[in-house]
Design an enzyme around this catalytic site. Sequence first.
Site, mmCIF file in Angstrom:
data_model
loop_
_atom_site.group_PDB
_atom_site.id
_atom_site.type_symbol
_atom_site.label_atom_id
_atom_site.label_comp_id
_atom_site.label_asym_id
_atom_site.label_seq_id
_atom_site.Cartn_x
_atom_site.Cartn_y
_atom_site.Cartn_z
ATOM 1 N N ARG A 29 0.841 -1.370 -0.008
ATOM 2 C CA ARG A 29 -0.139 -0.018 -0.085
ATOM 3 C C ARG A 29 0.992 1.158 0.034
ATOM 4 O O ARG A 29 0.408 2.423 0.276
ATOM 5 C CB ARG A 29 -0.861 0.133 1.282
ATOM 6 C CG ARG A 29 -1.284 -1.226 1.932
ATOM 7 C CD ARG A 29 -1.996 -0.985 3.053
ATOM 8 N NE ARG A 29 -1.239 -0.146 4.049
ATOM 9 C CZ ARG A 29 -1.964 0.571 5.048
ATOM 10 N NH1 ARG A 29 -3.094 0.646 5.156
ATOM 11 N NH2 ARG A 29 -1.017 1.156 5.806
ATOM 12 N N ARG A 33 -0.167 4.818 -1.409
ATOM 13 C CA ARG A 33 -1.236 5.590 -1.197
ATOM 14 C C ARG A 33 -0.935 7.158 -1.270
ATOM 15 O O ARG A 33 0.054 7.593 -0.971
ATOM 16 C CB ARG A 33 -1.546 5.296 0.188
ATOM 17 C CG ARG A 33 -2.306 4.046 0.511
ATOM 18 C CD ARG A 33 -2.652 3.976 1.952
ATOM 19 N NE ARG A 33 -1.443 3.924 2.840
ATOM 20 C CZ ARG A 33 -1.471 4.292 3.968
ATOM 21 N NH1 ARG A 33 -2.603 4.539 4.834
ATOM 22 N NH2 ARG A 33 -0.541 4.523 4.877
ATOM 23 N N CYS A 36 25.231 29.378 20.801
ATOM 24 C CA CYS A 36 24.656 27.927 21.019
ATOM 25 C C CYS A 36 25.349 27.578 22.384
ATOM 26 O O CYS A 36 26.573 27.614 22.779
ATOM 27 C CB CYS A 36 25.538 27.227 19.945
ATOM 28 S SG CYS A 36 25.565 25.653 20.301
ATOM 29 N N CYS A 38 28.328 25.183 21.999
ATOM 30 C CA CYS A 38 29.656 25.290 21.263
ATOM 31 C C CYS A 38 30.926 25.716 22.479
ATOM 32 O O CYS A 38 30.325 25.926 23.637
ATOM 33 C CB CYS A 38 29.534 26.622 20.436
ATOM 34 S SG CYS A 38 28.970 26.213 18.774
ATOM 35 N N ASP A 52 22.336 20.329 32.558
ATOM 36 C CA ASP A 52 21.568 21.255 33.213
ATOM 37 C C ASP A 52 20.058 21.121 33.705
ATOM 38 O O ASP A 52 19.842 21.815 34.754
ATOM 39 C CB ASP A 52 22.030 22.725 32.771
ATOM 40 C CG ASP A 52 23.568 23.075 32.342
ATOM 41 O OD1 ASP A 52 24.279 22.854 33.533
ATOM 42 O OD2 ASP A 52 23.853 23.073 31.250
ATOM 43 N N HIS A 70 30.257 23.422 15.345
ATOM 44 C CA HIS A 70 28.887 23.582 15.254
ATOM 45 C C HIS A 70 28.078 22.857 14.122
ATOM 46 O O HIS A 70 26.879 22.417 14.173
ATOM 47 C CB HIS A 70 28.295 24.873 15.444
ATOM 48 C CG HIS A 70 26.800 25.376 15.484
ATOM 49 N ND1 HIS A 70 26.377 25.102 16.666
ATOM 50 C CD2 HIS A 70 25.964 25.543 14.901
ATOM 51 C CE1 HIS A 70 25.108 25.325 16.750
ATOM 52 N NE2 HIS A 70 24.777 25.663 15.419
ATOM 53 N N ASN A 128 19.197 12.000 19.503
ATOM 54 C CA ASN A 128 18.156 12.307 18.676
ATOM 55 C C ASN A 128 18.711 13.254 17.714
ATOM 56 O O ASN A 128 19.459 14.204 18.157
ATOM 57 C CB ASN A 128 17.191 12.946 19.572
ATOM 58 C CG ASN A 128 16.731 12.117 20.927
ATOM 59 O OD1 ASN A 128 16.644 11.051 20.644
ATOM 60 N ND2 ASN A 128 16.439 12.690 21.976
ATOM 61 N N GLY A 145 12.357 16.377 17.203
ATOM 62 C CA GLY A 145 12.255 17.439 18.228
ATOM 63 C C GLY A 145 13.439 18.113 18.639
ATOM 64 O O GLY A 145 13.670 18.686 19.781
ATOM 65 N N SER A 172 16.179 20.891 18.401
ATOM 66 C CA SER A 172 16.475 22.318 17.549
ATOM 67 C C SER A 172 17.684 22.631 17.583
ATOM 68 O O SER A 172 17.991 23.465 16.553
ATOM 69 C CB SER A 172 15.393 23.292 18.493
ATOM 70 O OG SER A 172 15.885 23.153 19.878
ATOM 71 N N HIS A 180 23.835 21.342 16.736
ATOM 72 C CA HIS A 180 25.204 21.051 17.154
ATOM 73 C C HIS A 180 25.258 19.578 17.432
ATOM 74 O O HIS A 180 24.631 19.165 18.445
ATOM 75 C CB HIS A 180 25.781 21.714 18.488
ATOM 76 C CG HIS A 180 26.967 21.758 18.752
ATOM 77 N ND1 HIS A 180 28.046 22.779 18.736
ATOM 78 C CD2 HIS A 180 27.939 20.870 19.111
ATOM 79 C CE1 HIS A 180 29.259 22.674 19.099
ATOM 80 N NE2 HIS A 180 29.152 21.151 19.048
ATOM 81 N N HIS A 193 25.335 16.225 19.168
ATOM 82 C CA HIS A 193 25.671 15.637 20.488
ATOM 83 C C HIS A 193 24.668 14.780 20.776
ATOM 84 O O HIS A 193 23.623 14.557 20.174
ATOM 85 C CB HIS A 193 25.479 16.895 21.635
ATOM 86 C CG HIS A 193 23.812 17.257 21.403
ATOM 87 N ND1 HIS A 193 23.172 18.099 20.427
ATOM 88 C CD2 HIS A 193 22.821 17.205 22.375
ATOM 89 C CE1 HIS A 193 22.004 18.388 20.767
ATOM 90 N NE2 HIS A 193 21.558 17.687 21.691
ATOM 91 N N GLN A 222 23.192 12.005 24.324
ATOM 92 C CA GLN A 222 22.819 12.232 25.741
ATOM 93 C C GLN A 222 23.089 10.791 26.553
ATOM 94 O O GLN A 222 23.051 9.768 25.778
ATOM 95 C CB GLN A 222 21.226 12.298 26.039
ATOM 96 C CG GLN A 222 21.046 13.926 25.299
ATOM 97 C CD GLN A 222 19.833 14.319 25.611
ATOM 98 O OE1 GLN A 222 19.346 14.437 26.960
ATOM 99 N NE2 GLN A 222 18.894 14.584 24.718
ATOM 100 N N HIS A 251 22.108 -0.166 22.486
ATOM 101 C CA HIS A 251 21.468 -1.363 23.287
ATOM 102 C C HIS A 251 22.646 -1.863 23.855
ATOM 103 O O HIS A 251 23.369 -2.839 23.522
ATOM 104 C CB HIS A 251 20.387 -2.035 22.471
ATOM 105 C CG HIS A 251 19.304 -1.636 22.327
ATOM 106 N ND1 HIS A 251 18.395 -2.031 21.764
ATOM 107 C CD2 HIS A 251 18.800 -0.244 22.478
ATOM 108 C CE1 HIS A 251 17.124 -1.139 21.486
ATOM 109 N NE2 HIS A 251 17.528 -0.151 22.236
ATOM 110 N N HIS A 274 24.474 -3.697 20.388
ATOM 111 C CA HIS A 274 24.393 -2.934 19.233
ATOM 112 C C HIS A 274 23.835 -1.769 19.293
ATOM 113 O O HIS A 274 23.103 -1.421 20.373
ATOM 114 C CB HIS A 274 23.341 -4.049 18.294
ATOM 115 C CG HIS A 274 22.067 -4.350 19.101
ATOM 116 N ND1 HIS A 274 21.755 -5.062 20.069
ATOM 117 C CD2 HIS A 274 20.777 -3.652 18.716
ATOM 118 C CE1 HIS A 274 20.595 -5.173 20.596
ATOM 119 N NE2 HIS A 274 19.826 -4.139 19.770
ATOM 120 N N LYS A 288 6.929 8.987 9.224
ATOM 121 C CA LYS A 288 6.092 7.931 9.548
ATOM 122 C C LYS A 288 5.321 8.229 10.874
ATOM 123 O O LYS A 288 6.063 8.629 11.822
ATOM 124 C CB LYS A 288 7.113 6.786 10.153
ATOM 125 C CG LYS A 288 6.532 5.758 11.011
ATOM 126 C CD LYS A 288 5.516 4.756 10.336
ATOM 127 C CE LYS A 288 5.144 3.767 11.305
ATOM 128 N NZ LYS A 288 3.866 2.797 10.686
HETATM 129 ZN ZN LIG Z 1 18.203 -3.572 20.465
HETATM 130 ZN ZN LIG Z 2 27.396 24.933 18.593
#
Ligand SMILES: [Zn+2]
Ligand SMILES: [Zn+2]
Length: 347
Positions: A21, A24, A45, A48, A71, A108, A148, A154, A156, A159, A161, A163, A276, A291, A305
């Site tokens: 499909r 579509r 930034c 930076c 922070d 950056h 991310n 999400g 913005s 730079h 990086h 987490q 993981h 992995h 998606k």
């Molecule tokens: Zn996994």
């Molecule tokens: Zn930066």
Amino acid sequence: MTWEERWHPLREEWVVVAAHRQHRPWSGETLERVPAELPVYLPDCYLCPGNLRVGGKRNEEYQAVFVFDNDLPCVGLDAPADLEATTGIYRNRPASGLARVVCYTPRHNAALAELETSEIENLLRVWQQQYNELGSRQEVNHVLMFENKGEAVGVSNPHPHGQIYATNFVFKTIETEARVSRQHWQETGRVLFQDILDAEREDGRRIICENETAIAFMPYFARYAYEVYVAPKRTVPHIAALSADELRDFAAILKSVLVRFDNLWQMPFPYVMPLHQAPTDGGDYRSFHFHIEFHPPLRQPNLLKYLAGPEIGGGNFLSDTAPEEKAAELRAQSEVHYKQRRTTNGE
Ligand SMILES: [Zn+2]
Ligand SMILES: [Zn+2]
């Protein structure tokens, strides 16, 4: 045309592949391409080198990878311990743990995909140190490292990086992977992830690239259109257990995947990229195979998606694309980043 259900052995759930499909018509939201050329340094930034962060701390004039305590942490050692009493079956506890930010480079305007393989290797070494340091703490039962990337997920600040969440609990997906891996080991004497690698090699169509000790593939049971796993060939429970040679090989395969992603549509490719790794709660994780997973939210250059009824409402994924086709697209990409090609061509 692929129209079937596929079993996800690491999550113990079915994925509905309804690739018949995929054409579509779509008349909904699209994402704009990222057009702007970014500067190598941005005075406002907060990632930076030398810049001021929220809370008043100043970044070091760092040259390579820079790690600092978040922070605005979601888990912290100073999280409130005096909590409101609960009612009935409800339970709560302090959100204790450590949250850190890992800047990959002072530049950056770079991205993980654009770093030299040696720089990625250096980042992997920092991840090894962080896993060992945080995982050895009594109160930390799991170290979740992730990136991310892109506004689609999400983020913005471009730079480059990632987490780290070092938590008192084991994240659900890891808990499941650890449990099914242990079960498979007890029932068959084999490592589940090795059986997955064997099945991928036997088929061959979803392997993206490999070298002597590392491999990248789109799993048979992929939930996202461009979901890719990067793994060492030897079973090790976490990144810190990789040898120096394995780390170099792993960096090369990771780089190759990242470059292919960016080359796919000649644009920065958004993703969620978790490592993981085995929990650090003192359990036996010999059957856990470290992995990295890529969960890219885009199906087409400007098409997200969406998680909806099946995924959010029911908890199982519905995929509109066949992993065999998408893996072939990635395999066909150049291993030279498109920005580098432009520079070389003098465009
Ligand atoms: Zn996994
Ligand atoms: Zn930066």
